[in-house]
Design a protein around this motif. Structure first.
Motif, mmCIF file in Angstrom:
data_model
loop_
_atom_site.group_PDB
_atom_site.id
_atom_site.type_symbol
_atom_site.label_atom_id
_atom_site.label_comp_id
_atom_site.label_asym_id
_atom_site.label_seq_id
_atom_site.Cartn_x
_atom_site.Cartn_y
_atom_site.Cartn_z
ATOM 1 N N ASP A 1 -3.574 -10.655 -3.238
ATOM 2 C CA ASP A 1 -2.765 -11.911 -2.437
ATOM 3 C C ASP A 1 -2.430 -11.055 -1.061
ATOM 4 O O ASP A 1 -2.195 -11.816 -0.096
ATOM 5 C CB ASP A 1 -1.378 -11.705 -3.159
ATOM 6 C CG ASP A 1 -1.718 -12.938 -4.284
ATOM 7 O OD1 ASP A 1 -2.685 -13.448 -4.545
ATOM 8 O OD2 ASP A 1 -0.702 -13.198 -5.114
ATOM 9 N N ASP A 2 -2.656 -9.629 -0.982
ATOM 10 C CA ASP A 2 -2.268 -9.173 0.346
ATOM 11 C C ASP A 2 -3.323 -9.042 1.275
ATOM 12 O O ASP A 2 -3.250 -8.807 2.296
ATOM 13 C CB ASP A 2 -1.826 -7.694 0.055
ATOM 14 C CG ASP A 2 -2.780 -6.831 -0.592
ATOM 15 O OD1 ASP A 2 -3.929 -7.454 -0.991
ATOM 16 O OD2 ASP A 2 -2.518 -5.771 -0.672
ATOM 17 N N THR A 22 0.045 -17.730 -1.036
ATOM 18 C CA THR A 22 0.190 -16.524 -0.187
ATOM 19 C C THR A 22 0.825 -16.812 1.173
ATOM 20 O O THR A 22 0.828 -16.032 2.081
ATOM 21 C CB THR A 22 -1.172 -15.630 0.207
ATOM 22 O OG1 THR A 22 -1.999 -16.773 0.720
ATOM 23 C CG2 THR A 22 -2.021 -15.320 -1.156
ATOM 24 N N ARG A 70 -5.158 -20.857 -2.456
ATOM 25 C CA ARG A 70 -4.654 -19.410 -1.883
ATOM 26 C C ARG A 70 -3.835 -19.672 -0.952
ATOM 27 O O ARG A 70 -2.767 -18.712 -0.982
ATOM 28 C CB ARG A 70 -5.870 -18.822 -1.433
ATOM 29 C CG ARG A 70 -5.545 -17.085 -0.908
ATOM 30 C CD ARG A 70 -7.042 -16.405 -0.606
ATOM 31 N NE ARG A 70 -6.559 -15.184 -0.052
ATOM 32 C CZ ARG A 70 -6.445 -14.113 -1.132
ATOM 33 N NH1 ARG A 70 -6.718 -14.345 -2.327
ATOM 34 N NH2 ARG A 70 -5.770 -13.025 -0.960
#
Length: 223
Positions: free
Chosen positions: A82-83, A148, A144
């Motif tokens: 996720d980063d 995020t 995504r």
């Protein structure tokens, strides 16, 4: 009624699978050009009319098989940390799937993006195939973004569509370049994986946190 519908759907799935298997066998035995729709239908034990209920033509049989890789790419995108920003996640997911493609005996979908298929397979990609790829990719990107930080975007659906179309355009450009180099005896052919990676590196796709108000895509922007 439900049981009847269940049998009907199972029959449709079985017929579709029989046609796909018959086509794969005949393509391998006779080659694509020499394989006819009638031959595929007869090998599957159905009529030509039944064939066209399931497929628009023999080209679609190849495309259906190739597009089986789309879920693999979407899973790879979901699996990225996720980063990672969207650009990095897309690039690394495509690299991972590219590695699988190079080692797999299944039909590769990369020729869908090229300036023409490698060999006498189809003369032109049927209309709508790239749209199907873009739509599927946009769905994965949208997931995504939602996970995020896509809530910061005024219109995450639009952003996902944009990123999908940009990504497909970059891959298509890389494949066209590979075909051009392959036809030029005076130029060294560059592996498709290298060209795709170069294409994805040229354009930096910002992540949600990098989209400022001036972009018009955040909640504070014009959209």
């Amino acid at each position: 009624m439900a049981q009847t519908l269940g049998r009907r759907e199972a029959h449709k799935q079985a017929t579709r699978q029989a046609l796909q298997q018959a086509a794969d066998r005949l393509f391998a035995e006779r080659g694509y050009a020499a394989t006819t729709v009638r031959g595929i239908a007869e090998a599957a034990g159905v009529t030509e009319r039944t064939f066209f209920r399931y497929f628009a033509g023999k080209e679609e049989l190849i495309i259906d098989d190739a597009l089986g890789w789309l879920p693999v790419l979407l899973d790879a995108i979901r699996a990225r940390p996720d980063d990672e920003d969207v650009a990095t996640a897309l690039r690394r997911a495509i690299q991972d799937v590219g590695t699988l493609l190079s080692a797999s005996p299944r039909p590769t979908p990369l020729w869908l993006f090229s300036d023409g298929p490698p060999g006498p397979r189809i003369s032109r990609m049927p209309t709508g195939t790239l749209l199907r790829i873009e739509a599927g990719l946009a769905g994965g990107i949208r997931e995504r973004l939602e996970r995020t930080g896509g809530r910061d975007l005024a219109d995450p659906d639009y952003v996902a569509d944009l990123l999908a179309r940009i990504t497909v355009a970059m891959i298509r450009s890389a494949m066209i370049r590979h075909a051009q180099l392959s036809r030029d005896p005076g130029r060294e052919t560059v592996p498709t994986g290298v060209l795709v990676d170069q294409a994805l590196s040229i354009l930096s796709i910002p992540g949600p946190g990098q989209l400022g108000p001036e972009s018009g895509l955040t909640a504070d922007g014009l959209l």
